[in-house]
Design a protein around this motif. Structure first.
Motif, short mmCIF file in Angstrom:
data_model
loop_
_atom_site.label_atom_id
_atom_site.label_comp_id
_atom_site.label_asym_id
_atom_site.label_seq_id
_atom_site.Cartn_x
_atom_site.Cartn_y
_atom_site.Cartn_z
N LEU A 260 0.85 -1.18 0.00
CA LEU A 260 0.00 0.00 0.00
C LEU A 260 0.89 1.23 0.00
O LEU A 260 1.90 1.28 0.73
CB LEU A 260 -0.90 0.04 1.24
N SER A 262 0.99 3.93 1.57
CA SER A 262 0.38 4.60 2.72
C SER A 262 1.39 4.83 3.82
O SER A 262 2.49 4.27 3.82
CB SER A 262 -0.79 3.77 3.27
N MET A 270 -6.60 4.78 4.30
CA MET A 270 -7.04 3.97 3.16
C MET A 270 -7.93 2.82 3.62
O MET A 270 -7.67 1.65 3.35
CB MET A 270 -5.83 3.38 2.43
N ASP A 272 -10.80 1.71 2.63
CA ASP A 272 -11.37 0.91 1.55
C ASP A 272 -10.36 -0.12 1.06
O ASP A 272 -10.72 -1.29 0.83
CB ASP A 272 -11.79 1.81 0.38
N GLN A 273 -9.11 0.30 0.90
CA GLN A 273 -8.10 -0.62 0.42
C GLN A 273 -7.79 -1.71 1.44
O GLN A 273 -7.62 -2.88 1.08
CB GLN A 273 -6.81 0.14 0.05
N GLY A 276 -10.58 -4.10 1.42
CA GLY A 276 -10.53 -4.89 0.19
C GLY A 276 -9.52 -6.01 0.29
O GLY A 276 -9.76 -7.13 -0.20
#
Length: 282
Positions: A260, A262, A270, A272-273, A276
């Motif tokens: 990521l 991030s 993040m 949502d990621q 997911g």
């Protein structure tokens, strides 16, 4: 009917609490998956705060010398608590356990103890220490030399028995340092709100204790590591070292790796990621 996905047990890291997973929980719950965050020993609702940070008049000298009220909390106690939390959620079958930062060392201990109760271990920018190696060795390694966490310490951990942040400080430079260490890609107002929820002391012994790993214990459980490429708390080079050492020790069970772009707290920057990634794991 397809089998139900395993429930998620979400473990925070040093200074954080179960609150940090709220945005991720909302997303995985909307997808119909059970997710349970827990507080580690000495954190969240189990935290014990040093008197010096709220005492008035404020004495900065006491910040550096007051022995932490969580100095007695070690990896044994933290691991036992997490095992009990896993058992509670795993009554109908194994769980997928997700750990952030220093929570990874506690997860490693728990998985070694009850590998049959963990279907998958996920390390989110987390310490995943090798057998008999304390997490402190990685935190203090050359690969982590430019971590901003060490700058934020306001006492010698060996003196007070904990890693202490001065979360009540009004110094603008210090607060920018805290945001840079943990929340570098989060809006300043949101980062300040998160800082307000942190626990000031995290037990040193959880970082200096170690776990002996075996092939039939921790080495038998599938694992995923989420590398955070912009992490200024646990630097990406350290995260990759952890992966390499685990794969060298247990080559028959290699680590799945996800990246990521991030900072150290992707569950906030993040969600949502992160949700997911977890949705793809059984």
């Amino acid at each position: 009917m397809p089998p139900r996905p395993t429930p998620l047990l979400l473990v925070h890291g040093f200074w954080f609490g179960s609150w940090c997973w709220s945005e991720v929980i909302a997303r995985v719950a909307a997808a119909g998956r059970v997710a349970q965050p827990v507080d580690l020993a000495g954190h969240g609702l189990r935290a014990r705060r040093p008197a010096c940070l709220s005492k008035r008049p404020f004495d900065p000298g006491e910040v550096a010398t007051e022995v932490s009220p969580v100095a007695d909390v070690g990896l044994d106690q933290a691991g036992d608590l997490l095992v009990s939390q896993i058992r509670r959620l795993a009554q109908d079958g194994p769980v997928t356990a997700v750990a952030h930062s220093m929570g990874g060392a506690v997860l490693t201990r728990a998985v070694q103890e009850v590998p049959e109760l963990v279907a998958h271990a996920v390390y989110l920018a987390a310490f995943m220490p090798a057998s008999d190696v304390p997490s402190a060795e990685y935190a203090q390694s050359p690969e982590n030399a430019d971590s901003r966490v060490a700058e934020a310490m306001r006492a010698d951990p060996a003196v007070i028995g904990a890693l202490r942040l001065d979360l009540a400080s009004a110094d603008a430079g210090y607060r920018r340092l805290l945001r840079a260490a943990f929340f570098d890609d989060i809006a300043p107002d949101a980062a300040e709100a998160a800082i307000g929820l942190l626990t000031p002391d995290s037990p040193l012994a959880m970082q200096t204790d170690a776990t002996r790993l075996t092939r039939d214990g921790w080495g038998s459980v599938p694992r995923t590591f989420v590398v955070c490429e912009q992490d200024w708390a646990l630097r990406p080079a350290v995260q990759r070292r952890l992966i390499a050492e685990a794969d060298a020790a247990f080559p028959g069970n290699p680590t799945s790796v996800v990246t990521l772009d991030s900072s150290h707290s992707p569950f906030l920057s993040m969600p949502d990621q992160v949700a997911g990634i977890l949705a793809k794991l059984d």
